[in-house]
Design an enzyme around this catalytic site. Structure first.
Site, PDB file in Angstrom:
ATOM      1  N   CYS A   1     -18.904 -29.921   4.686  1.00 13.48           N
ATOM      2  CA  CYS A   1     -18.150 -30.956   3.967  1.00 13.48           C
ATOM      3  C   CYS A   1     -17.890 -32.091   4.936  1.00 13.48           C
ATOM      4  O   CYS A   1     -17.285 -31.873   5.999  1.00 13.48           O
ATOM      5  CB  CYS A   1     -16.835 -30.391   3.438  1.00 13.48           C
ATOM      6  SG  CYS A   1     -15.721 -31.640   2.732  1.00 13.48           S
ATOM      7  N   ASN A   2     -18.343 -33.285   4.591  1.00 14.13           N
ATOM      8  CA  ASN A   2     -18.126 -34.443   5.465  1.00 14.13           C
ATOM      9  C   ASN A   2     -16.647 -34.767   5.618  1.00 14.13           C
ATOM     10  O   ASN A   2     -16.137 -34.929   6.739  1.00 14.13           O
ATOM     11  CB  ASN A   2     -18.852 -35.667   4.905  1.00 14.13           C
ATOM     12  CG  ASN A   2     -20.347 -35.612   5.075  1.00 14.13           C
ATOM     13  OD1 ASN A   2     -20.910 -36.194   5.990  1.00 14.13           O
ATOM     14  ND2 ASN A   2     -21.034 -34.906   4.173  1.00 14.13           N
ATOM     15  N   THR A   3     -15.935 -34.855   4.502  1.00 16.94           N
ATOM     16  CA  THR A   3     -14.538 -35.277   4.539  1.00 16.94           C
ATOM     17  C   THR A   3     -13.673 -34.320   5.336  1.00 16.94           C
ATOM     18  O   THR A   3     -12.725 -34.739   6.013  1.00 16.94           O
ATOM     19  CB  THR A   3     -13.984 -35.417   3.101  1.00 16.94           C
ATOM     20  OG1 THR A   3     -14.907 -36.161   2.310  1.00 16.94           O
ATOM     21  CG2 THR A   3     -12.648 -36.139   3.104  1.00 16.94           C
TER      22      THR A   3
ATOM     23  N   CYS B   1     -21.721 -37.203   1.778  1.00 17.89           N
ATOM     24  CA  CYS B   1     -20.938 -36.215   1.030  1.00 17.89           C
ATOM     25  C   CYS B   1     -21.942 -35.133   0.679  1.00 17.89           C
ATOM     26  O   CYS B   1     -23.046 -35.459   0.212  1.00 17.89           O
ATOM     27  CB  CYS B   1     -20.305 -36.824  -0.211  1.00 17.89           C
ATOM     28  SG  CYS B   1     -19.557 -35.603  -1.318  1.00 17.89           S
TER      29      CYS B   1
ATOM     30  N   LYS C   1     -19.083 -31.866  -9.325  1.00 13.56           N
ATOM     31  CA  LYS C   1     -18.299 -30.673  -8.995  1.00 13.56           C
ATOM     32  C   LYS C   1     -17.823 -29.952 -10.260  1.00 13.56           C
ATOM     33  O   LYS C   1     -17.631 -28.730 -10.265  1.00 13.56           O
ATOM     34  CB  LYS C   1     -17.089 -31.064  -8.141  1.00 13.56           C
ATOM     35  CG  LYS C   1     -17.417 -31.466  -6.697  1.00 13.56           C
ATOM     36  CD  LYS C   1     -16.156 -31.936  -5.985  1.00 13.56           C
ATOM     37  CE  LYS C   1     -16.416 -32.385  -4.561  1.00 13.56           C
ATOM     38  NZ  LYS C   1     -16.619 -31.265  -3.635  1.00 13.56           N
TER      39      LYS C   1
ATOM     40  N   THR D   1      -9.967 -35.376   0.159  1.00  9.77           N
ATOM     41  CA  THR D   1      -9.697 -36.805  -0.028  1.00  9.77           C
ATOM     42  C   THR D   1      -8.229 -37.047  -0.355  1.00  9.77           C
ATOM     43  O   THR D   1      -7.588 -37.933   0.232  1.00  9.77           O
ATOM     44  CB  THR D   1     -10.598 -37.377  -1.141  1.00  9.77           C
ATOM     45  OG1 THR D   1     -11.931 -37.497  -0.631  1.00  9.77           O
ATOM     46  CG2 THR D   1     -10.116 -38.755  -1.579  1.00  9.77           C
TER      47      THR D   1
END
Length: 221
Positions: free
Chosen positions: A84-86, A189, A159, A50
């Site tokens: 991981c989407n991002t 996410c 996390k 991000t």
């Protein structure tokens, strides 16, 4: 012969463990020898995706992902995926240096919601800023600024090991989208399916796991 799957993980570690569980659950077997061969590079040292997007600093992430992917290919992976989407924002650049492409979790998920009327999206600030979960003719609904801030607090809290409070926060944002009219909600996410246990979601990780198994068994590349 079934193809070997290579997974880029560690973003974060618990989400990768969850994805591996879904991957093995996606293929019914009679004994352990019938399971797929899966190579995993769980690397928590990958820079924050991000922040890399928001600060326009992609190179460190691209470099790490490229090294991880090439290492998996060198070990024999025929199919690649990232838990991981991002991180999918960086894949077009990563793929330029590889001999195979990734099985794309975002594309698989968008295909699954193409007929929905109103799709809520719970995702990181980076995923939203990158516009990963957008598709023409599909009406998407995103949290307002306050709810999005709470969601990021939940994701980063999880996390860091804060489980129960993070679950409460994530479910609050989920209810926020449902109240605003979301027909269904994408937990976009890989931490979020762990935080949203007990509520109905679309899980991109589960969809990706099924697609990988389908391609591995079919012998596709």
């Amino acid at each position: 012969m079934m193809k070997t799957i290579g997974i880029l993980g560690g973003m974060g570690p618990m989400a990768t463990v969850d994805f591996m569980t879904k991957l093995y659950q996606a293929l019914p077997v009679e004994n352990e020898q019938e399971h797929l061969r899966v190579l995993v590079d769980s690397n928590p040292a990958v820079p924050d995706r991000t922040l890399a997007i928001l600060h326009n600093e992609p190179e460190p992430v691209v470099s790490q992902l490229t090294q991880m992917a090439q290492g998996l290919i060198n070990q024999g992976a025929h199919l690649l995926a990232v838990a991981c989407n991002t991180a999918h924002y960086f894949l077009p650049v990563v793929e330029r240096n590889l001999s195979i492409e990734f099985v794309n979790m975002i594309s698989v998920t968008l295909d699954a919601v193409s007929d929905c009327r109103q799709v809520g999206v719970l995702a990181t600030d980076g995923t939203l800023a990158a516009g990963l979960y957008r598709r023409k003719h599909v009406p998407f609904l995103y949290p307002d600024a306050e709810a999005q801030k709470l969601l990021m607090t939940a994701i980063y809290g999880f996390k860091a090991g804060e489980v129960e409070l993070s679950r409460q926060q994530a479910k609050e944002v989920y209810r926020h989208l449902k109240t605003r009219g979301a027909e269904t909600v994408i937990a976009a996410c890989t931490e979020l399916p762990l935080l949203l246990e007990g509520v109905e979601i679309i899980d991109p990780g589960e969809l990706l796991a099924r697609k990988l198994v389908e391609m591995a068994v079919a012998g596709e590349r």
